[in-house]
Write an enzyme that holds these catalytic residues in place. Structure first.
Site, PDB file in Angstrom:
ATOM      1  NE  ARG A 104       1.390  10.280   5.311  1.00 37.26           N
ATOM      2  CZ  ARG A 104       1.877   9.891   4.145  1.00 37.26           C
ATOM      3  NH1 ARG A 104       1.052   9.602   3.164  1.00 37.26           N
ATOM      4  NH2 ARG A 104       3.162   9.832   3.927  1.00 37.26           N
ATOM      5  CB  THR A 108      -1.448   2.544   9.715  1.00 39.70           C
ATOM      6  OG1 THR A 108      -1.649   3.877  10.228  1.00 39.70           O
ATOM      7  CG2 THR A 108      -1.118   1.599  10.866  1.00 39.70           C
ATOM      8  CG  ASP A 200       7.677  15.278   6.295  1.00 41.97           C
ATOM      9  OD1 ASP A 200       7.176  16.393   6.566  1.00 41.97           O
ATOM     10  OD2 ASP A 200       7.354  14.238   6.886  1.00 41.97           O
ATOM     11  CG  ASP A 203      10.000  16.583   8.963  1.00 39.06           C
ATOM     12  OD1 ASP A 203       9.504  17.039  10.010  1.00 39.06           O
ATOM     13  OD2 ASP A 203      10.137  15.370   8.745  1.00 39.06           O
TER      14      ASP A 203
HETATM   15  C1  PRP Z   1       1.576  15.474   5.509  1.00 38.59           C
HETATM   16  C2  PRP Z   1       0.955  16.510   4.618  1.00 38.59           C
HETATM   17  C3  PRP Z   1      -0.498  16.095   4.596  1.00 38.59           C
HETATM   18  C4  PRP Z   1      -0.401  14.597   4.674  1.00 38.59           C
HETATM   19  C5  PRP Z   1      -0.663  14.047   3.302  1.00 38.59           C
HETATM   20  O1  PRP Z   1       1.367  15.758   6.840  1.00 38.59           O
HETATM   21  O2  PRP Z   1       1.156  17.823   5.062  1.00 38.59           O
HETATM   22  O3  PRP Z   1      -1.249  16.596   5.684  1.00 38.59           O
HETATM   23  O4  PRP Z   1       0.926  14.275   5.088  1.00 38.59           O
HETATM   24  O5  PRP Z   1      -0.706  12.660   3.339  1.00 38.59           O
HETATM   25  P1  PRP Z   1      -2.036  11.829   3.037  1.00 38.59           P
HETATM   26  O6  PRP Z   1      -2.664  12.444   1.833  1.00 38.59           O
HETATM   27  O7  PRP Z   1      -1.512  10.442   2.785  1.00 38.59           O
HETATM   28  O8  PRP Z   1      -2.912  11.891   4.257  1.00 38.59           O
HETATM   29  P2  PRP Z   1       1.976  14.889   8.044  1.00 38.59           P
HETATM   30  O9  PRP Z   1       1.010  13.840   8.483  1.00 38.59           O
HETATM   31  O10 PRP Z   1       3.362  14.452   7.698  1.00 38.59           O
HETATM   32  O11 PRP Z   1       2.001  15.930   9.232  1.00 38.59           O
HETATM   33  P3  PRP Z   1       2.829  17.303   9.402  1.00 38.59           P
HETATM   34  O12 PRP Z   1       2.205  18.318   8.474  1.00 38.59           O
HETATM   35  O13 PRP Z   1       2.596  17.638  10.830  1.00 38.59           O
HETATM   36  O14 PRP Z   1       4.268  17.049   9.085  1.00 38.59           O
HETATM   37  N1  URA Z   2       3.344  14.022   3.205  1.00 38.39           N
HETATM   38  C1  URA Z   2       4.425  14.734   2.825  1.00 38.39           C
HETATM   39  O1  URA Z   2       4.806  15.699   3.497  1.00 38.39           O
HETATM   40  N2  URA Z   2       5.045  14.381   1.686  1.00 38.39           N
HETATM   41  C2  URA Z   2       4.658  13.347   0.927  1.00 38.39           C
HETATM   42  O2  URA Z   2       5.274  13.074  -0.112  1.00 38.39           O
HETATM   43  C3  URA Z   2       3.529  12.611   1.356  1.00 38.39           C
HETATM   44  C4  URA Z   2       2.899  12.981   2.490  1.00 38.39           C
END
Ligand code: PRP
Ligand code: URA
Length: 209
Positions: A104, A108, A200, A203
């Site tokens: 994500r 944006t 997150d 993370d």
């Molecule tokens: C996080 C989470 C979802 C997404 C949710 O991933 O694991 O995939 O955000 O957000 P949304 O519903 O607004 O799309 P992230 O993009 O942080 O990637 P990561 O798992 O690699 O940390």
């Molecule tokens: N992705 C995450 O990991 N946490 C949130 O709260 C939203 C998006």
């Protein structure tokens, strides 16, 4: 319209509280996400079809039940979805695992697809898409788009924490998909984080911040 179910079993709620706590370290976070995923798999697999099987117990012949061989694919959305895979495999060890890479954009909040690798017979499988967080819904929607483009039609989405905004968006775009969540939280903040949420997920699982 697909199901929307909050799996609020006491064990799931208790374990969710452990990982929501900001003092929960990476090791415990990973272990408990795994445990919650196993508990959720029990409910998510509730409508798996059964068939009759004639067997003999030590006492008598009987017609018993067995899974009707519906094949399952678990598809984590990278990265954080990976944390849920082993817990589900505990209950459904014969499942195949596909991967969809999605990140994500922090400005944006738009999702970007960077990797797709699925079992070749994905169109014949019951697919469990897993990701701990359903925030705006963008990542889940795009991941399910990618699956449907490749022929998948029988899809359930499983997450730990969801926001009303994400649930609404996912149901509007993919009304056929059942959604299972351990909690429906209050709202998204201006950075797109779920409130109260758990931060997150990627993370916290991988210790990258
Ligand atoms: C996080 C989470 C979802 C997404 C949710 O991933 O694991 O995939 O955000 O957000 P949304 O519903 O607004 O799309 P992230 O993009 O942080 O990637 P990561 O798992 O690699 O940390
Ligand atoms: N992705 C995450 O990991 N946490 C949130 O709260 C939203 C998006």
């Amino acid at each position: 319209m697909g199901k929307f179910q909050v799996l609020d079993h006491p064990l799931i709620q208790h374990k969710l509280t452990i990982i929501r706590n900001k003092n929960c370290g990476t090791r415990s976070f990973r272990e408990v996400v795994n445990e919650i995923s196993t508990l959720m798999a029990y409910e998510v697999s509730r409508d798996m079809p059964l068939q009759d099987k004639v067997i003999e117990t030590p006492v008598a012949k009987m017609t018993a039940k067995e899974l009707a061989g519906k094949k399952v694919a678990i598809v984590p959305i990278l990265r954080a979805g990976i944390g849920m895979v082993d817990g589900i495999l505990e209950l459904i060890p014969a499942a195949k695992v596909g991967h969809i890479g999605m990140y994500r954009d922090e400005e944006t909040l738009q999702p970007h697809e960077y990797f797709v690798k699925l079992p070749s017979d994905i169109d014949q499988r019951q697919v469990f898409v897993v990701d701990p967080m359903l925030a705006t819904g963008g990542s889940a929607i795009m991941a399910i788009d990618a699956l449907k483009k490749r022929g998948a039609s029988n899809i359930k989405f499983v997450c730990l924490v969801s926001a009303p905004e994400g649930v609404k968006a996912l149901r509007a775009k993919h009304p056929d998909v059942d959604i299972y969540t351990a909690a429906l939280d209050d709202h998204l903040n201006e950075d797109g984080y779920i409130v109260p949420g758990l931060g997150d997920a990627g993370d916290r699982l991988f210790g990258t911040k």
